[in-house]
Design a protein around this motif. Structure first.
Motif, mmCIF file in Angstrom:
data_model
loop_
_atom_site.group_PDB
_atom_site.id
_atom_site.type_symbol
_atom_site.label_atom_id
_atom_site.label_comp_id
_atom_site.label_asym_id
_atom_site.label_seq_id
_atom_site.Cartn_x
_atom_site.Cartn_y
_atom_site.Cartn_z
ATOM 1 N N GLN A 370 0.828 -1.202 0.000
ATOM 2 C CA GLN A 370 0.000 0.000 0.000
ATOM 3 C C GLN A 370 0.862 1.252 0.000
ATOM 4 O O GLN A 370 0.560 2.228 -0.689
ATOM 5 C CB GLN A 370 -0.916 -0.010 1.216
ATOM 6 N N LEU A 371 1.941 1.221 0.754
ATOM 7 C CA LEU A 371 2.851 2.361 0.778
ATOM 8 C C LEU A 371 3.441 2.615 -0.597
ATOM 9 O O LEU A 371 3.471 3.752 -1.079
ATOM 10 C CB LEU A 371 3.979 2.105 1.794
ATOM 11 N N ILE A 372 3.891 1.551 -1.236
ATOM 12 C CA ILE A 372 4.476 1.698 -2.568
ATOM 13 C C ILE A 372 3.465 2.271 -3.541
ATOM 14 O O ILE A 372 3.772 3.180 -4.325
ATOM 15 C CB ILE A 372 4.998 0.333 -3.071
ATOM 16 N N LEU A 373 2.240 1.768 -3.483
ATOM 17 C CA LEU A 373 1.221 2.220 -4.438
ATOM 18 C C LEU A 373 0.744 3.644 -4.153
ATOM 19 O O LEU A 373 0.176 4.288 -5.032
ATOM 20 C CB LEU A 373 0.032 1.249 -4.413
ATOM 21 N N GLU A 374 0.985 4.125 -2.940
ATOM 22 C CA GLU A 374 0.683 5.532 -2.656
ATOM 23 C C GLU A 374 1.604 6.470 -3.423
ATOM 24 O O GLU A 374 1.245 7.602 -3.707
ATOM 25 C CB GLU A 374 0.833 5.808 -1.155
ATOM 26 N N HIS A 375 2.794 5.969 -3.745
ATOM 27 C CA HIS A 375 3.812 6.831 -4.352
ATOM 28 C C HIS A 375 4.244 6.371 -5.734
ATOM 29 O O HIS A 375 5.126 6.972 -6.331
ATOM 30 C CB HIS A 375 5.040 6.900 -3.438
ATOM 31 N N ARG A 376 3.642 5.300 -6.244
ATOM 32 C CA ARG A 376 3.990 4.806 -7.580
ATOM 33 C C ARG A 376 2.743 4.759 -8.461
ATOM 34 O O ARG A 376 1.668 4.401 -7.999
ATOM 35 C CB ARG A 376 4.600 3.405 -7.505
ATOM 36 N N PHE A 415 -0.019 -15.878 -2.073
ATOM 37 C CA PHE A 415 -0.395 -14.665 -1.351
ATOM 38 C C PHE A 415 -1.232 -13.718 -2.223
ATOM 39 O O PHE A 415 -1.456 -12.571 -1.855
ATOM 40 C CB PHE A 415 0.854 -13.913 -0.879
ATOM 41 N N ALA A 416 -1.700 -14.211 -3.367
ATOM 42 C CA ALA A 416 -2.395 -13.350 -4.326
ATOM 43 C C ALA A 416 -3.672 -12.741 -3.748
ATOM 44 O O ALA A 416 -4.078 -11.638 -4.145
ATOM 45 C CB ALA A 416 -2.720 -14.127 -5.594
ATOM 46 N N ALA A 417 -4.318 -13.431 -2.814
ATOM 47 C CA ALA A 417 -5.534 -12.875 -2.214
ATOM 48 C C ALA A 417 -5.242 -11.548 -1.531
ATOM 49 O O ALA A 417 -6.134 -10.707 -1.376
ATOM 50 C CB ALA A 417 -6.127 -13.862 -1.219
ATOM 51 N N CYS A 418 -3.987 -11.361 -1.108
ATOM 52 C CA CYS A 418 -3.605 -10.120 -0.423
ATOM 53 C C CYS A 418 -3.211 -9.035 -1.414
ATOM 54 O O CYS A 418 -3.666 -7.884 -1.308
ATOM 55 C CB CYS A 418 -2.440 -10.394 0.532
ATOM 56 N N TRP A 419 -2.367 -9.371 -2.384
ATOM 57 C CA TRP A 419 -1.842 -8.320 -3.267
ATOM 58 C C TRP A 419 -2.650 -8.090 -4.540
ATOM 59 O O TRP A 419 -2.605 -7.005 -5.122
ATOM 60 C CB TRP A 419 -0.379 -8.592 -3.628
ATOM 61 N N LEU A 420 -3.400 -9.080 -5.001
ATOM 62 C CA LEU A 420 -4.099 -8.929 -6.281
ATOM 63 C C LEU A 420 -5.114 -7.783 -6.283
ATOM 64 O O LEU A 420 -5.104 -6.945 -7.195
ATOM 65 C CB LEU A 420 -4.778 -10.247 -6.662
ATOM 66 N N PRO A 421 -6.004 -7.678 -5.291
ATOM 67 C CA PRO A 421 -6.959 -6.552 -5.321
ATOM 68 C C PRO A 421 -6.262 -5.189 -5.308
ATOM 69 O O PRO A 421 -6.692 -4.258 -6.006
ATOM 70 C CB PRO A 421 -7.784 -6.773 -4.043
ATOM 71 N N LEU A 422 -5.203 -5.080 -4.534
ATOM 72 C CA LEU A 422 -4.504 -3.795 -4.469
ATOM 73 C C LEU A 422 -3.900 -3.426 -5.809
ATOM 74 O O LEU A 422 -3.992 -2.274 -6.258
ATOM 75 C CB LEU A 422 -3.410 -3.856 -3.400
ATOM 76 N N LEU A 423 -3.266 -4.386 -6.472
ATOM 77 C CA LEU A 423 -2.617 -4.096 -7.749
ATOM 78 C C LEU A 423 -3.643 -3.772 -8.835
ATOM 79 O O LEU A 423 -3.447 -2.844 -9.629
ATOM 80 C CB LEU A 423 -1.753 -5.284 -8.174
ATOM 81 N N LEU A 424 -4.724 -4.539 -8.883
ATOM 82 C CA LEU A 424 -5.723 -4.275 -9.921
ATOM 83 C C LEU A 424 -6.417 -2.931 -9.690
ATOM 84 O O LEU A 424 -6.694 -2.198 -10.639
ATOM 85 C CB LEU A 424 -6.746 -5.406 -9.955
ATOM 86 N N LYS A 425 -6.679 -2.590 -8.432
ATOM 87 C CA LYS A 425 -7.300 -1.295 -8.146
ATOM 88 C C LYS A 425 -6.330 -0.132 -8.343
ATOM 89 O O LYS A 425 -6.748 1.015 -8.464
ATOM 90 C CB LYS A 425 -7.837 -1.285 -6.720
#
Length: 539
Positions: A370-376, A415-425
């Protein structure tokens, strides 16, 4: 622990009287024939007691009694030592008894007699800050450059360490300013190490070398920076200390590294202005960012980044076995999902490598991702260029970063259940994940979630074959509508996503600006798709 019962006071009658300063009793006992040379369990005689007590009259009485014999015997008695190797002159000098020292010297006391631990009268007087005794001993020819104690310090070293400014002022005129101890440390180095600014100024004004180096190459500026002595750092820099001298045999350590490592912000600010920026990204160098991260000094990290130091620094794999400041910071994260240093480096645009993505994706914790996606900003693959410009205040992922993200994601399917929604959104193109490994290994719910973001009816035959096989094996339970003709509404939102780009669609208010009814906004942003939850039992 009390040893009184084991070691009683065996002092003689004369010594006991001398200890209490009763010179008349001392005189009376001597006349009655009591010995002045009887020793106690410490090896002390009457003269030692009188000298330590500072009783001038007792010392005179004892010396007069001894002097009645031969002069040679008197000199031997004056220089008799305790079991610790202490002479009467040493004991008097140690306690600052000027008059007693003077009379003992007249009685031929050995001015340079060393104790068992290599101290001497002058060193003892310096240590105690007894200026007048020091002045007397120096004037009588005491050795000022001798080395003492286990560290091989001179009297000047000790005077500086203790901060006895007046004694230092006296000694610099007669001492070797560049005398070194067993670690190659000079008196000026000691002043810088212990923050003795006044002593430092005296030494520098007397001509001491401000850039002297110890045996390990450390300089006074380095040690003052490490200890956070701002005034000493300022004085050294103002008087020619070089902040760019390498201070270590192992790697090119500079004073700025020490200030960053120990979080001395004022010192760091001064050194940033004075230090050559080659240390930032130069080959064979080490950025001070690494040292700030080493000690979790987030304020140091913040200041260095604000002053223009690169968040990527240089690859120090061959020097410190560290690839980048961010990799180092992630590797040093303990209980927290990520440290403040990680947040600062990511916000500053630090490049993300494969090992960094592993920290973000190979876990059921999403804080770092989440931190990375806040700034990338995840842009469409076809729009990516080598030039990584800012977009909506965020840094666009470089092509290599995106490739390594996908590579790690496909290796962390469990671990895709954790990271997949974040990446797609966040706008990741879902087709990048429609690969054999994903379809073969993903949990049923994860696979359904991913397929909701694509036109599942147009999958390639090899991928369709994998799905058919998993359905037959009952390792995948598809959503009921996957067997139906794809809805026109879904095709429309896929087309809108294609035209607008998944990144603006998912992460901006562009949808709200489209001429469509507001109830469709959530649908166009795929918010109708149920979230998936991570199952610890997944293989």
């Amino acid at each position: 622990m009390d040893f009184t019962e084991c070691y009683g006071d065996t002092v003689s009658s004369v010594a006991a009287a001398a200890r209490s300063g009763c010179w008349k009793r001392v005189k009376r006992l001597i006349r009655r024939g009591f010995s002045v040379d009887c020793r106690d369990n410490r090896g002390w005689n009457a003269l030692h007691e009188a000298a330590a007590a500072g009783s001038l009259q007792c010392v005179q009485e004892i010396l007069s009694a001894v002097g009645a014999g031969s002069p040679r015997g008197c000199r031997s008695y004056v220089n008799s030592l305790t079991h610790e190797g202490e002479s009467a002159c040493y004991l008097a000098a140690e306690r600052g008894h000027l008059a007693v020292v003077r009379i003992l010297l007249k009685a031929h006391a050995n001015i340079n007699q060393q104790t068992n631990d290599l101290s001497c009268p002058l060193y003892a007087a310096v240590n105690g800050g007894h200026k007048e005794v020091v002045e007397l001993l120096v004037s009588k020819g005491a050795e000022v450059n001798g080395t003492h104690t286990a560290s091989c310090w001179t009297c000047l070293h000790q005077a500086v360490y203790k901060g006895h400014r007046e004694i230092v002022h006296m000694l610099v005129n007669v001492s070797n300013l560049e005398a070194l101890d067993d670690h190659g440390i000079s008196p000026l180095f000691v002043a810088a190490q212990y923050g003795q600014q006044e002593c430092l100024e005296i030494l520098v004004n007397a001509g001491a070398n401000v850039s002297t180096q110890a045996a390990d190459l450390a300089t006074p500026l380095l040690i003052a920076s490490q200890e956070g002595h701002q005034a000493c750092v300022d004085f050294l820099l103002d008087h020619g200390a070089d902040p760019n001298i390498a201070c270590s045999h192992d790697w090119p350590q500079l004073p700025i590294h020490a200030a960053a490592e120990f979080g001395h912000i004022g010192v760091l600010r001064r050194l940033i202005a004075a230090t050559d920026r080659a240390c930032d990204r130069g080959d064979g160098m080490v950025s001070p960012l690494y040292m700030a991260v080493l000690r979790h000094q987030s304020k140091s990290v913040e200041m260095l980044l604000r002053e223009g130091y690169s968040p990527d620094a240089q690859d120090c794999t061959h020097t410190l076995d560290i690839r980048s400041p961010l990799s180092f910071a992630l590797g040093r994260t303990s209980n927290k999902p990520y440290s403040e240093s990680v947040r600062l480096l990511v916000a500053a645009g630090a490049s993300l490598h494969e090992e960094d993505w592993i920290y973000a994706l190979a876990t059921d914790k999403t804080d770092l991702l989440q931190l990375i996606l806040e700034h990338r900003w995840i842009s469409r693959p076809e729009t990516l260029t080598r030039k990584c410009s800012d977009h909506h205040g965020k840094t666009i992922l470089k092509p290599q970063e995106l490739r390594e993200l996908i590579c790690v994601a496909l290796n962390q399917v469990h671990f895709a259940a954790c990271w997949l929604p974040l990446l797609l959104k966040a706008g990741l193109e879902p087709s990048l994940l429609l690969q054999v490994k994903m379809l073969e290994q993903a949990d049923s719910d994860v696979l359904n979630y991913l397929l909701e973001f694509v036109n599942w009816s147009t999958l390639s035959p090899p991928l369709r074959h994998i799905l058919d096989r998993r359905r037959a094996e009952k390792t995948w339970q598809p959503c009921p509508h996957f067997d139906s003709i794809i809805c026109l509404s879904h095709i429309c939102r896929l087309q809108i996503r294609l035209l607008l780009g998944p990144d603006p669609l998912m992460r901006t208010n562009v949808v709200q600006q489209l001429p469509v009814p507001s109830p469709l906004h959530s649908f166009l942003q795929f918010k109708d798709i149920p979230e998936i939850s991570y199952k610890h039992s997944l293989s």
